[in-house]
Design a protein around this motif. Structure first.
Motif, PDB file in Angstrom:
ATOM      1  N   SER A   1      21.877  15.768  -8.149  1.00 35.33           N
ATOM      2  CA  SER A   1      20.647  15.525  -8.901  1.00 35.33           C
ATOM      3  C   SER A   1      20.056  14.150  -8.621  1.00 35.33           C
ATOM      4  O   SER A   1      20.765  13.136  -8.636  1.00 35.33           O
ATOM      5  N   PHE A   2      18.762  14.138  -8.393  1.00 31.77           N
ATOM      6  CA  PHE A   2      17.989  12.904  -8.282  1.00 31.77           C
ATOM      7  C   PHE A   2      16.817  12.981  -9.262  1.00 31.77           C
ATOM      8  O   PHE A   2      16.193  14.025  -9.401  1.00 31.77           O
ATOM      9  N   LEU A   3      16.517  11.862  -9.900  1.00 35.65           N
ATOM     10  CA  LEU A   3      15.377  11.781 -10.797  1.00 35.65           C
ATOM     11  C   LEU A   3      14.447  10.674 -10.315  1.00 35.65           C
ATOM     12  O   LEU A   3      14.889   9.547 -10.050  1.00 35.65           O
ATOM     13  N   PHE A   4      13.182  11.006 -10.187  1.00 34.84           N
ATOM     14  CA  PHE A   4      12.142  10.027  -9.866  1.00 34.84           C
ATOM     15  C   PHE A   4      11.214   9.915 -11.071  1.00 34.84           C
ATOM     16  O   PHE A   4      10.838  10.923 -11.663  1.00 34.84           O
ATOM     17  N   TYR A   5      10.852   8.699 -11.401  1.00 35.82           N
ATOM     18  CA  TYR A   5       9.813   8.501 -12.413  1.00 35.82           C
ATOM     19  C   TYR A   5       8.752   7.575 -11.837  1.00 35.82           C
ATOM     20  O   TYR A   5       9.062   6.473 -11.345  1.00 35.82           O
ATOM     21  N   VAL A   6       7.498   8.000 -11.885  1.00 36.50           N
ATOM     22  CA  VAL A   6       6.392   7.143 -11.461  1.00 36.50           C
ATOM     23  C   VAL A   6       5.170   7.486 -12.294  1.00 36.50           C
ATOM     24  O   VAL A   6       4.902   8.655 -12.586  1.00 36.50           O
ATOM     25  N   SER A   7       4.440   6.470 -12.705  1.00 38.21           N
ATOM     26  CA  SER A   7       3.216   6.713 -13.472  1.00 38.21           C
ATOM     27  C   SER A   7       2.064   7.021 -12.522  1.00 38.21           C
ATOM     28  O   SER A   7       2.084   6.660 -11.346  1.00 38.21           O
TER      29      SER A   7
END
Length: 528
Positions: free
Chosen positions: A433-439
């Motif tokens: 699992s990889f999680l990316f967060y970007v606005s």
């Protein structure tokens, strides 16, 4: 009893054009002339600008106003001018194509949040009441030569002001082009014209991407990959404690801080959702991206879908701006997207991942920190910072109240992400699992007397373009993907932008394509 009747007035159209445009400048363009005066530092220059703009608008009136057009066009401009004036005056926003596109793509619930008594008062006072007078005015015309004399007089006035001051005028225009975005009605007429031409030039034939692409599962175990890509809404980097902000707005993420790679210099593709969301998933960079053809061009999610990945878009915002047109899209909110809190996205994720294991990219589009009703973006028990601004009329709140309310949205977003990470660690160990967060973009909270977002990119303050971006993955996932975690952390202070998203996702997803540009894959140098 005799009925009351309004008395009609008689007015020549040429004279009316002069008076109408004078009203337009005096009532609707205070902000524009304040900027002109501040930038020029010259009262004479400001007066000269007033005369030139008045003459130019009058010339437009002489072209547009005829016996059968003068009333409908006058009323239309008054009503639109009044509404635009409200937002320019109270939020100090500029109107260009991007702002117009953002407005047109706003859903009904976001629109309702912007409606208030003060807006209706502006429209009534400055638009409706003058329109009543216009309705009861009888317009007269003279020979065409009479109008030509007025037209010639306007041209002479413009020349008389500009020619002796041409050097200063040309220099001012070159240095301060964006000031035109506050000139009503030129700003919104220009935006409509620009967007119309843009859309007409755009190809309406679907253009696929990644037609030659192919997938290779390169990671060092048999687990499928799970990429959770969270698209934040209106979050600005300046208010993230991960970036050094002096409030613990990211406190819920602290248990995972050593597992998070936080990129501190990330820039958005645009200043509105309508531009930034499709742009970040596009193969084009910011300067090449064509918003007019976004519905007819493939994107990174199409490429994943073509290569056997399960691709899911979870929507809790207005919509996906064309990005999810060809993939599975879920709107878990029982009302309209954006009216539910963002914790609903985790519930939807659990439902969607109950299906058999397979390589999956799951996008979550948050309601995030969408304004101006920041107070509606989090439950009451997440009111960590107080007092708050419980109204959409931000200019009626103190700067501290606005900041407190906005920071509560960031804290709530942090909690949502922390809950997703917790779920990935506890319940989805069968995946890498990889999680990316970007606005998508940032937000102005009153700095320089500017509120909200969608400022023209060329003049947008850093608060609207400097955005948060971080990656989370378990150590085992980094090992399986042969990624040097410390190397990524060492590179996290470098300058990146939405331009890197497309190529980074292709790289981590093991998909080769002619569109892939190695130098934009921010993970490439940290693979071993």
């Amino acid at each position: 009893m005799s009925k009351f009747k309004f008395r009609t007035f008689s007015l020549n159209i040429e004279v009316y054009s002069i008076l109408y445009m004078l009203y337009t400048l005096l009532v609707f363009n205070g902000v524009f002339f304040e900027k002109i005066d501040s930038l020029s530092q010259s009262t004479l220059f400001t007066i000269g600008t007033f005369l030139v703009v008045w003459a130019l608008l009058t010339l437009c009136g002489l072209i547009l106003f005829w016996k059968w057009t003068v009333k409908p066009l006058s009323v239309l401009f008054l009503l639109v001018n009044s509404g635009v004036f409200y937002f320019v005056k109270n939020y100090n926003i500029a109107i260009d194509e991007e702002m117009l596109r953002n407005v047109l793509q706003t859903n009904i619930h976001e629109t309702v949040e912007l409606l208030n008594f003060k807006l209706f008062f502006y429209i009534l006072l400055w638009g409706v009441l003058p329109s009543v007078l216009i309705y009861y005015t009888e317009f007269t015309t003279k020979k065409f030569s009479f109008r030509l004399k007025f037209f010639a007089a306007g041209l002479v006035l413009i020349a008389a002001v500009i020619i002796p001051n041409s050097k200063n005028t040309i220099q001012f225009i070159r240095n301060h082009k964006p000031v035109k975005y506050t000139l009503i009605p030129i700003n919104y007429i220009g935006a409509v014209s620009s967007m119309t031409k843009h859309n007409l030039r755009a190809s309406h034939k679907f253009i696929p991407v990644g037609t030659d692409s192919h997938f290779t599962q390169y990671w060092q175990n048999e687990k499928p990959a799970l990429i959770v890509f969270i698209v934040g809404e209106t979050a600005r980097a300046a208010n993230f404690s991960l970036n050094g902000y002096n409030r613990d707005t990211n406190a819920p993420l602290m248990p995972y801080v050593n597992e998070i790679i936080n990129f501190t210099d990330m820039t958005s593709c645009g200043t509105s959702t309508a531009v930034s969301v499709p742009c970040m998933f596009s193969k084009e960079n910011r300067t090449e991206f064509d918003t007019g053809s976004l519905d007819y061009t493939g994107n990174i999610l199409d490429i994943f879908n073509q290569n056997g990945w399960r691709v899911i878009w979870l929507e809790n915002n207005s919509d996906c701006k064309g990005v999810c047109t060809r993939i599975k899209t879920i709107q878990p909110c029982s009302g309209a997207p954006g009216t539910c809190f963002d914790d609903i996205l985790l519930k939807a994720m659990k439902t969607e991942l109950a299906a058999p294991l397979q390589n999956t990219i799951l996008v979550m589009h948050q309601a995030g920190s969408h304004g101006p009703t920041y107070y509606k973006r989090y439950p009451e028990d997440f009111e960590r910072f107080a007092p708050v601004c419980n109204t959409e009329k931000l200019n009626q709140c103190s700067s501290d109240e606005i900041k407190n309310t906005y920071d509560n949205t960031i804290f709530y977003t942090s909690q949502n992400i922390a809950d997703i990470i917790s779920a990935l660690k506890a319940d989805y160990t069968a995946y890498n699992s990889f999680l990316f967060y970007v606005s998508d973009h940032g937000e102005s909270l009153g700095e320089y007397n500017i509120y909200l977002h969608s400022a023209p990119y060329v003049i947008a303050p850093k608060e609207q373009t400097h955005i948060p971006f971080f990656i989370w993955a378990a150590d085992s996932a980094f090992e399986a993907f042969k990624l040097d975690k410390q190397c990524l952390k060492n590179n996290a202070a470098q300058a990146f932008s939405h331009d890197n998203i497309f190529h980074t996702l292709l790289g981590i997803g093991g998909i080769s394509a002619v569109e892939y540009k190695q130098h934009l894959d921010l993970m490439l140098n940290c693979r071993y």
